[in-house]
Structure formats: structure tokens, C-alpha cells
Design a protein around this motif. Structure first.
Motif, PDB file in Angstrom:
ATOM      1  N   ILE A   1     -20.874  33.969 -42.087  1.00 24.08           N
ATOM      2  CA  ILE A   1     -20.200  34.472 -41.136  1.00 24.08           C
ATOM      3  C   ILE A   1     -20.002  33.369 -40.302  1.00 24.08           C
ATOM      4  CG2 ILE A   1     -20.121  36.178 -39.285  1.00 24.08           C
ATOM      5  CD1 ILE A   1     -19.378  37.360 -41.682  1.00 24.08           C
ATOM      6  N   THR A   2     -21.108  32.621 -40.022  1.00 21.66           N
ATOM      7  CA  THR A   2     -20.969  31.611 -38.901  1.00 21.66           C
ATOM      8  C   THR A   2     -20.047  30.487 -39.730  1.00 21.66           C
ATOM      9  OG1 THR A   2     -23.367  31.670 -38.635  1.00 21.66           O
ATOM     10  CG2 THR A   2     -22.296  29.761 -37.764  1.00 21.66           C
ATOM     11  N   VAL A   3     -19.977  30.117 -40.838  1.00 23.21           N
ATOM     12  CA  VAL A   3     -19.046  29.324 -41.366  1.00 23.21           C
ATOM     13  C   VAL A   3     -17.569  29.850 -41.226  1.00 23.21           C
ATOM     14  CG1 VAL A   3     -18.220  28.206 -43.369  1.00 23.21           C
ATOM     15  CG2 VAL A   3     -20.647  28.012 -42.729  1.00 23.21           C
ATOM     16  N   THR A   4     -17.454  31.196 -41.670  1.00 20.78           N
ATOM     17  CA  THR A   4     -15.977  31.627 -41.548  1.00 20.78           C
ATOM     18  C   THR A   4     -15.566  31.582 -40.198  1.00 20.78           C
ATOM     19  OG1 THR A   4     -17.080  33.149 -43.293  1.00 20.78           O
ATOM     20  CG2 THR A   4     -14.929  33.928 -42.344  1.00 20.78           C
ATOM     21  N   VAL A   5     -16.381  31.990 -39.313  1.00 17.35           N
ATOM     22  CA  VAL A   5     -15.843  32.065 -37.730  1.00 17.35           C
ATOM     23  C   VAL A   5     -15.447  30.640 -37.352  1.00 17.35           C
ATOM     24  CG1 VAL A   5     -16.497  32.349 -35.372  1.00 17.35           C
ATOM     25  CG2 VAL A   5     -17.104  33.926 -37.059  1.00 17.35           C
ATOM     26  N   PHE A   6     -16.307  29.501 -37.797  1.00 17.76           N
ATOM     27  CA  PHE A   6     -16.152  28.071 -37.255  1.00 17.76           C
ATOM     28  C   PHE A   6     -14.769  27.889 -38.189  1.00 17.76           C
ATOM     29  CE2 PHE A   6     -20.490  26.104 -36.335  1.00 17.76           C
ATOM     30  CZ  PHE A   6     -20.635  26.826 -35.253  1.00 17.76           C
ATOM     31  N   ALA A   7     -14.719  28.053 -39.404  1.00 16.30           N
ATOM     32  CA  ALA A   7     -13.382  27.823 -40.249  1.00 16.30           C
ATOM     33  C   ALA A   7     -12.125  28.404 -39.438  1.00 16.30           C
ATOM     34  CB  ALA A   7     -13.415  28.095 -41.595  1.00 16.30           C
ATOM     35  N   THR A   8     -12.353  29.667 -38.936  1.00 18.75           N
ATOM     36  CA  THR A   8     -11.203  30.466 -38.478  1.00 18.75           C
ATOM     37  C   THR A   8     -10.685  29.477 -37.043  1.00 18.75           C
ATOM     38  OG1 THR A   8     -12.075  32.551 -39.199  1.00 18.75           O
ATOM     39  CG2 THR A   8     -10.429  32.355 -37.379  1.00 18.75           C
ATOM     40  N   THR A   9     -11.651  29.317 -36.421  1.00 18.19           N
ATOM     41  CA  THR A   9     -11.447  28.635 -34.948  1.00 18.19           C
ATOM     42  C   THR A   9     -10.802  27.309 -35.356  1.00 18.19           C
ATOM     43  OG1 THR A   9     -13.596  28.027 -34.499  1.00 18.19           O
ATOM     44  CG2 THR A   9     -12.807  29.886 -33.509  1.00 18.19           C
ATOM     45  N   LEU A  10     -11.433  26.402 -36.136  1.00 14.84           N
ATOM     46  CA  LEU A  10     -10.940  25.314 -36.846  1.00 14.84           C
ATOM     47  C   LEU A  10      -9.252  25.297 -37.173  1.00 14.84           C
ATOM     48  CD1 LEU A  10     -11.539  22.425 -37.607  1.00 14.84           C
ATOM     49  CD2 LEU A  10     -11.967  23.593 -40.073  1.00 14.84           C
ATOM     50  N   THR A  11      -8.772  26.260 -37.807  1.00 13.59           N
ATOM     51  CA  THR A  11      -7.725  26.535 -38.447  1.00 13.59           C
ATOM     52  C   THR A  11      -6.775  26.857 -37.159  1.00 13.59           C
ATOM     53  OG1 THR A  11      -8.590  27.845 -40.390  1.00 13.59           O
ATOM     54  CG2 THR A  11      -6.046  27.872 -39.832  1.00 13.59           C
ATOM     55  N   PHE A  12      -6.997  27.266 -36.298  1.00 16.78           N
ATOM     56  CA  PHE A  12      -5.935  27.408 -35.135  1.00 16.78           C
ATOM     57  C   PHE A  12      -6.039  26.054 -34.278  1.00 16.78           C
ATOM     58  CE2 PHE A  12      -6.865  32.073 -35.928  1.00 16.78           C
ATOM     59  CZ  PHE A  12      -5.629  32.410 -35.440  1.00 16.78           C
ATOM     60  N   GLY A  13      -6.836  25.142 -34.747  1.00 14.65           N
ATOM     61  CA  GLY A  13      -6.690  24.005 -33.762  1.00 14.65           C
ATOM     62  C   GLY A  13      -6.388  22.780 -34.807  1.00 14.65           C
ATOM     63  N   ILE A  14      -5.874  23.036 -35.871  1.00 13.59           N
ATOM     64  CA  ILE A  14      -5.487  21.693 -36.672  1.00 13.59           C
ATOM     65  C   ILE A  14      -4.373  20.908 -36.072  1.00 13.59           C
ATOM     66  CG2 ILE A  14      -4.247  20.952 -38.938  1.00 13.59           C
ATOM     67  CD1 ILE A  14      -5.805  23.406 -40.232  1.00 13.59           C
ATOM     68  N   PHE A  15      -4.544  19.666 -35.844  1.00 13.33           N
ATOM     69  CA  PHE A  15      -3.420  18.895 -35.332  1.00 13.33           C
ATOM     70  C   PHE A  15      -3.314  17.509 -35.860  1.00 13.33           C
ATOM     71  CE2 PHE A  15      -2.317  15.771 -32.026  1.00 13.33           C
ATOM     72  CZ  PHE A  15      -1.328  16.339 -31.469  1.00 13.33           C
ATOM     73  N   THR A  16      -4.358  16.894 -36.075  1.00 13.03           N
ATOM     74  CA  THR A  16      -4.025  15.335 -36.311  1.00 13.03           C
ATOM     75  C   THR A  16      -3.374  15.227 -37.662  1.00 13.03           C
ATOM     76  OG1 THR A  16      -6.206  14.787 -35.437  1.00 13.03           O
ATOM     77  CG2 THR A  16      -5.434  12.948 -36.554  1.00 13.03           C
ATOM     78  N   GLU A  17      -4.041  15.921 -38.837  1.00 16.67           N
ATOM     79  CA  GLU A  17      -3.530  15.699 -40.097  1.00 16.67           C
ATOM     80  C   GLU A  17      -2.146  15.971 -40.135  1.00 16.67           C
ATOM     81  OE1 GLU A  17      -6.087  17.787 -39.412  1.00 16.67           O
ATOM     82  OE2 GLU A  17      -8.131  16.496 -39.967  1.00 16.67           O
ATOM     83  N   PRO A  18      -1.466  16.990 -39.901  1.00 14.31           N
ATOM     84  CA  PRO A  18      -0.186  17.291 -40.007  1.00 14.31           C
ATOM     85  C   PRO A  18       0.820  16.393 -38.942  1.00 14.31           C
ATOM     86  CG  PRO A  18      -1.224  19.286 -39.047  1.00 14.31           C
ATOM     87  CD  PRO A  18      -2.312  18.383 -39.561  1.00 14.31           C
ATOM     88  N   TYR A  19       0.159  16.115 -38.051  1.00 14.00           N
ATOM     89  CA  TYR A  19       0.839  15.254 -36.829  1.00 14.00           C
ATOM     90  C   TYR A  19       1.038  13.969 -37.429  1.00 14.00           C
ATOM     91  CZ  TYR A  19       2.361  13.888 -32.337  1.00 14.00           C
ATOM     92  OH  TYR A  19       2.858  13.534 -31.402  1.00 14.00           O
ATOM     93  N   MET A  20      -0.002  13.309 -38.289  1.00 10.36           N
ATOM     94  CA  MET A  20       0.049  11.951 -38.750  1.00 10.36           C
ATOM     95  C   MET A  20       0.815  12.144 -40.028  1.00 10.36           C
ATOM     96  SD  MET A  20      -1.588   9.718 -36.851  1.00 10.36           S
ATOM     97  CE  MET A  20      -1.432   8.389 -38.010  1.00 10.36           C
ATOM     98  N   ILE A  21       0.758  12.909 -40.968  1.00  8.76           N
ATOM     99  CA  ILE A  21       1.149  12.936 -42.228  1.00  8.76           C
ATOM    100  C   ILE A  21       2.388  13.396 -42.506  1.00  8.76           C
ATOM    101  CG2 ILE A  21       0.487  13.326 -44.820  1.00  8.76           C
ATOM    102  CD1 ILE A  21      -2.473  13.207 -44.185  1.00  8.76           C
TER     103      ILE A  21
END
Lengths: 291, 416
Positions: free
Chosen positions: A213-233
Motif C-alpha cells: 500500500i505504501t508503494v502504491t500510494v507513493f507511485a500514485t503521487t509520483l504519477t501526478f508529478g511526472i515532469f522531466t521525462e516527457p518534458y525532455m523526450i
């Protein structure tokens, strides 16, 4: 006694004063400013003009925002299973290793502390049409994989990069969960004749619930914060499919010079992210007692 | 003796009333920084009453972010450079920058001295002049002369049909292509593909009418460019993702770039650079051979902010820097970028730089380099161009004519 109490009060106030000042400056002030911006129109110069709910009504009609929310759901659909499965495999493999454990952990954690810009360039070279991966695929099967050119595949490719970055970190969380399960449980199950598969499904996985559950919660908040990879690629493409809420927020604030609307996008992002975390916890979180 | 008394008097005045201090932010580029350090040191010695405090635009994801954050915090500089036209239009729109034509005759005298009457016209925002253009980087094509020679060519391709023919000799799918017809998927990449090709095909005509706020590229030129891009993808002459530096690795024969790449490329790829041929962007087959080929100008300028403590003194500094031709000579020596002036090819002060084939090509192209449309919605317009024009052409989703009409319609919705 009374004077001691006053002294204690002063001491206590002194200790919390630092925290309170810090919170007032770095949390309170931005929060008040955020509320002001959300209900006003301000473009970096002059005073904000009150516009009521106009910014909130605008977001409901913004086709770009709706597209990006759908993109985020798409990212979640790929990223959460990818991260959970790979981290779980990493943790199980690590718990069975006898030698070089620290070396393997450090190797995976290097990805987590690497510069986003640097590895984005590395991956865009690796996945290029004439890059090493596609050359191998072409020589074996006679076709190439459009990693970043195909709208659906581009989302998967970005998720692949994010998974590579976080698998070590999240794997360590699950590994800690695995270590906390008493070995006597496994021994007892084996003595009762349970297969490894049965042990995994009925003992390991349920007892790993807090870590998962901890990993799922972290992964969820991480998904809402994706920036560098799509911005750069991918620059948010193809067909806007890799445009994320954070890129939209940044561009709206600093390139479109519309910080008021960017604030409302930020609030909407936070509300969606927190709501999803609450839903995930309500549905999947279980009380686990090991003793 | 008279000079001594004048100097003493000015020193006394400075001590008695204090010098004006102006903060000047320069581009985060070591070569430009070097130029400005030298210039500002000279000025500060000359004018103790108006001291310039030089610093680089603070670190941020972009210069725009740093400047806007500073404006919001009330810490904006008095003067800054590295301002592109779209950002200038936005800053003018929110009233953050000062119109330079407020200095009336002094401004026009400076424009005439620096020979940039036509250039400043390209920077007019709603009838006013807010930006002083410093340099103008025309976008040119670099071709691998060594590889072209091997294929039997003694000059770079000029027209679309020559590109198709060259491609049939060179392209190996998934390995090497004649060129990358699309610069990338970010909004700014449209400057370096569709807009550049459109300027080349149309003889420098506008793609957006900023007065009427209408996209105007739905015409014969726009259609020719759209058909060119469509055919390049349809017939597999091009690819998008080709890794880093495909031009230097020999994976493509030609690329579009500006003069900022010259010094870096000479240092990084010394074996390739002597064989590079420079040419304007490709044009439709029926483009007259006796007419010059226009291209896109990546130009940056300098502005005075509304919060400037002493705008007159700031303009005096700008006038002093740009009225001296030797300062533009120093600029070229340091940066290798063509100053935004119309006499580069004719002024004897610049003759010695013409021995450098790269500088010569870029300097000669300045007269035919057109800046982008001065609109306040550059990002949204170019994002829409990506989604409704470039990507449908790349993925062959429809006919070029229909794609072009849809793109113009969508952009007009944004501009309206």
C-alpha cells in the motif's frame, strides 16, 4: 515551582517557535497566496483582481486539461502495476541473495539519484529508431519499435523509464516488509505441506499489504508529478498523450503568464491525487498483525 | 587640466548625491557574459554616476521563469537581455516593460546609427517598440559535403524534388535518412520546421496576422510545405527519433541550425566541420531561382523594465553600447553570432569575419531572416500547430489540404 513552569513555557515556546515560523513562511504564506490566486486574475504585475469562481469554471471546460487528466489515468494504469510487480520481484530476489546484496542495492539506487535530464537523453538515444535496442530488434525480427512515436507506446516507454528509476527505492520498502515477516510462519506452512506458490499467495502477499500500500500510494503521487521525462523526450506528444499535469501547470504559469489558472490546475491535481490515495487505502489497506 | 577638473567635479557630484545603480541581467551563456563583462567594466569607468551591476539571469528552468518570478517578487532588474519576441509581447501586454520609442529622437537616432530600421519594424508590438534587438540568428541548413560528394553532388540540394532524389540514393530505413524534416515535438520546434519552411516557400510572408489575430498560412505556400512534410513521411525519407547528434554521426545528411552551434561543433567534431556546406532551407520546385530564400530568425533583444529606477540612464547605457560599431565587432569575436544590423555584409568593420564561411553565410542571411509572429499566445498557437498540423502530417492522418485547414481553424480559435 511557578517560576520553573514559566521557564519551561519559555523554553517550550522557543523550541516550537522555529517550527511555527518555518511553517508560517513556507506553508502558511504560500497557502494564503494560493487561495488568493485561485479566486483572482493576476499576471505577475500589479494587484490580483477578484474573479470569483471563474478559474474553476474554466477548468471544467478546458479540453486540454481533460485530455491531460485522461493521460494521467493512462499513466496510472501502466505505472502502478509495473512498479508494484518489478519492486516485488526485486525485493524477493534480494531476500534470496547471499552475496553482493549491498552492491546490488546500491546499483539500483543509483538510478534514483541520477539527474532526470541526463538519463532522459540516455534513454532517447537508447530507444531511437537507429538506436541500439531497435537495431537488435530489427536484426532479429525485421521491424523497429516506435518507442516514442506511437501515442500508446510513448506512455509505456515513459513508464518504463520511471520504473527503472524507482524500482530500487520501492523494492527496498517491500524488502523491509519481507524481512519483518517471521520465518517461523514459512516453516510452519512448509511443515503443513504448503507449496511455495500457496505460501506466497496466503502468507507473503497478505502480510506485505502495508508495504504494498505504501508503494502504491507513493507511485500514485509520483504519477501526478511526472515532469522531466516527457518534458525532455516527447515534449508532451505524440498527439498530446504524454502531456502531464505538471508540464501543463508549469507552462501555464511561466510561459502563458497565467499563474492564477495554473494555481487552479495545481489545486485540481492535489484534490485528484489525495482522493485517489484515500480510495486506494479504503479498498486495499488491511490491518496486519504479525504477533 | 580641463579634463582633470571635469573628472574631479563629476567625482564630487557622485560622492555628494550618490551614483545611480542599475541592475542588468544577461543571458546565461558564458560567451555573452564575457562580452558584457568587458563592456560594463568600460562603461562603469566612463560613467561613475551611472553604475551598471551585471549578473547572469538567475538559475531556473528558463529565463522567462526567472524574470517573471523576479517581477512578481518586486526584484526585477532594470535591464535584461535574452528576450525572445513572443515573451516580449507578453511582457508588453502585462505592462512590465517600457516602450523604447518613448525616448523619441534618441531612439530613432540609435536605430539609424546601428543600421537597423527594417529590423526594428519586425519587433513592433501593437504599434510600439519595446525591444532593442541585439542579434539575429538566421536558421540555415548544414549539409554533409563529404557524404554528398560521395553521392556525386557538388552543391547542397535546393528544391523539394532534389531532396526526394537525394533520399532515394542515401536513405536506408531505420538506419540513415536524408534529413529530419521535423525538429521535435516541443512547441518551440515549430520555429525550426514548419515556420522556417513556410518563410522559405513564401518569400518571407507572415504566417499569422497579429493585427487581425488570424492565422494566414492556409494558402498555396502553406499547402506546398504541408505536402512536402507529408511526402517525406509517406515515402519514408525521414524519421523523428534518431538519437543525439545524428548529423555528425552520418545518420542524416542535413540539419537546420543556428550559428550558436558553430563553436561547439568545431571543438566536438573537428573532422566533420570542414566538410559542412551551408544553404538556405529547401523551397518548392517552382520557387524562382533569381529570388533570395527567406528563413526564420531566432532573434533576441534587450528591454528596460517599467520598475527601472532611472530609465533615461538605462537608455543612455544602451545607446552607448550599440552606437559603437567596435562593440558589435567585439560581440562577433566573443559569440560568433551576427548582430542585428543590416550592414554586416557591407560595413568594412566586419570584413575580416567574412573569411569564416560559417559567419559569412549567417551574416548574409540576416537580411532575409524573418522573426516569429509577435503574438502573446505563441505557446498555445505552436502547441496547436504540433497537434493539428505536424502530427497529422507525420502520422499521415488525412490529406495535407484538409490537415492545413483544420490547423488554421484551431489556431484561429486560440487567437480569437
Amino acid at each position: 515551582m511557578a517560576s520553573l513552569s514559566a521557564k519551561e513555557k519559555r523554553f517550550g515556546t522557543g523550541i516550537i517557535a522555529f517550527y511555527l515560523t518555518h511553517t508560517a513562511i513556507f506553508w502558511g504564506y504560500p497557502f494564503v497566496w494560493m487561495v488568493m490566486l485561485a479566486f483572482s486574475r493576476w499576471r505577475f504585475v500589479g494587484r490580483p483582481t477578484f474573479v470569483g469562481l471563474a478559474n474553476f469554471l474554466r477548468i471544467l471546460q478546458d479540453s486540454n486539461f481533460i485530455r491531460i487528466v485522461l493521460n494521467t489515468l493512462n499513466f496510472l494504469a501502466y505505472l502502478i502495476p509495473m512498479l508494484l510487480i518489478s519492486s516485488l520481484i526485486f525485493a524477493i530476489a534480494l531476500s534470496r541473495m547471499r552475496y553482493f546484496k549491498t552492491f546490488v542495492v546500491m546499483s539500483f539506487l543509483v538510478a534514483n539519484v541520477s539527474s532526470g535530464v541526463a538519463y532522459s537523453i540516455m534513454f532517447s538515444n537508447l530507444f531511437a529508431v537507429n538506436g541500439p535496442l531497435n537495431r537488435i530488434v530489427y536484426s532479429l525480427f525485421g521491424f523497429t519499435i516506435p518507442w516514442f512515436s506511437d501515442p500508446r507506446l510513448a506512455v509505456f516507454s515513459i513508464c518504463l523509464i520511471v520504473t527503472w528509476k524507482f524500482v530500487g527505492y520501492y523494492g527496498m520498502i517491500i524488502y523491509a516488509g519481507l524481512q519483518a515477516i517471521p520465518s517461523s510462519l514459512f516453516e510452519a506452512a512448509k511443515m503443513d505441506g504448503a507449496s511455495n506458490w500457496k505460501i506466497f499467495w496466503t502468507i507473503t502477499l497478505p502480510l506485505l499489504n502495508p508495504s504494498l500500500i505504501t508503494v502504491t500510494v507513493f507511485a500514485t503521487t509520483l504519477t501526478f508529478g511526472i515532469f522531466t521525462e516527457p518534458y525532455m523526450i516527447t515534449g508532451g506528444g505524440p498527439m498530446m498523450r504524454t502531456m502531464t499535469l505538471l508540464i501543463y501547470m508549469y507552462d501555464t504559469a511561466f510561459r502563458r503568464i497565467d499563474p492564477s489558472y495554473a494555481t487552479v490546475v495545481a489545486i485540481a491535481t492535489a484534490v485528484m491525487s489525495f482522493s485517489l490515495v484515500i480510495v486506494i487505502r479504503r479498498i486495499f489497506e488491511r490491518e496486519v498483525a504479525l504477533v | 587640466m580641463r579634463r582633470f577638473w571635469l573628472f574631479t567635479l563629476s567625482l564630487v557630484v557622485v560622492v555628494a548625491f550618490g551614483a545611480t545603480k542599475l541592475v542588468f541581467w544577461t543571458a546565461p551563456n558564458p560567451l555573452q557574459e564575457e562580452f558584457w563583462k568587458e563592456i560594463v567594466a568600460e562603461w562603469n569607468k566612463l560613467r561613475p554616476d551611472v553604475q551598471i551591476e551585471l549578473s547572469v539571469i538567475p538559475a531556473a528552468a528558463s529565463s522567462e521563469e526567472a524574470i517573471l518570478t523576479a517581477i512578481a517578487a518586486g526584484k526585477a532588474p532594470d535591464i535584461s537581455e535574452n528576450i525572445f519576441s513572443g515573451f516580449a509581447a507578453q511582457l508588453a501586454d502585462i505592462g512590465a516593460i517600457h516602450p523604447l520609442d518613448n525616448f523619441k529622437d534618441d531612439f530613432w537616432k540609435l536605430v539609424d546609427t546601428r543600421k537597423m530600421r527594417n529590423i526594428v519594424e519586425g519587433w513592433k508590438i501593437k504599434g510600439r517598440y519595446y525591444v532593442f534587438p541585439i542579434y539575429s540568428n538566421p536558421m540555415l541548413f548544414w549539409w554533409r559535403g563529404d557524404l554528398l560528394k560521395q553521392l556525386g553532388y557538388d552543391r547542397p540540394p535546393r528544391a523539394y524534388s532534389e531532396i526526394y532524389e537525394l533520399s532515394s540514393k542515401f536513405t536506408k530505413p531505420n538506419e540513415k535518412y536524408v534529413m529530419q524534416v521535423i525538429a521535435g515535438r516541443n512547441w518551440w520546434d515549430r520555429w525550426f520546421d514548419f515556420i522556417t519552411y513556410y518563410y522559405a516557400a513564401s518569400g518571407g510572408k507572415a504566417y499569422i496576422d497579429p493585427e487581425r489575430r488570424r492565422a494566414v498560412f492556409n494558402n498555396e505556400y502553406g499547402l506546398k510545405v504541408a505536402e512536402f512534410i507529408h511526402k517525406m513521411f509517406r515515402e519514408n525519407h525521414t524519421a523523428v527519433e534518431l538519437g543525439s547528434n545524428p548529423f555528425y554521426m552520418g545518420s542524416i545528411l542535413g540539419k537546420i541550425t543556428g550559428p550558436w552551434e558553430i563553436n561547439w561543433a568545431k571543438e566536438t567534431f573537428p573532422d566533420v566541420m570542414p566538410h559542412v556546406w551551408l544553404a538556405p532551407p529547401p523551397v518548392p520546385d517552382d520557387y524562382p531561382t533569381d529570388l533570395p530564400i527567406y528563413t526564420f530568425a531566432d532573434t533576441k533583444g534587450l528591454v528596460i523594465y517599467e520598475n527601472c529606477k532611472n530609465k533615461k540612464a538605462a537608455f543612455e547605457f544602451i545607446s552607448w553600447v550599440f552606437s559603437k560599431v567596435e562593440h558589435d565587432v567585439l560581440w562577433i569575436e566573443k559569440t560568433r553570432m551576427p548582430p542585428a544590423r543590416e550592414d554586416l555584409a557591407t560595413n568594412p568593420a566586419f570584413t575580416r569575419f567574412m573569411d569564416d564561411k560559417f559567419f559569412k553565410a549567417y551574416a548574409e542571411a540576416v537580411a532575409y531572416a524573418v522573426p516569429p509572429a509577435l503574438i502573446d499566445k505563441t505557446i498555445d498557437v505552436q502547441l496547436s500547430m504540433t497537434t493539428h498540423l505536424i502530427e497529422p502530417l507525420m502520422y499521415l492522418k488525412g490529406q495535407p489540404k484538409d490537415i492545413l485547414s483544420t490547423a488554421v481553424r484551431e489556431i484561429n480559435k486560440i487567437l480569437f
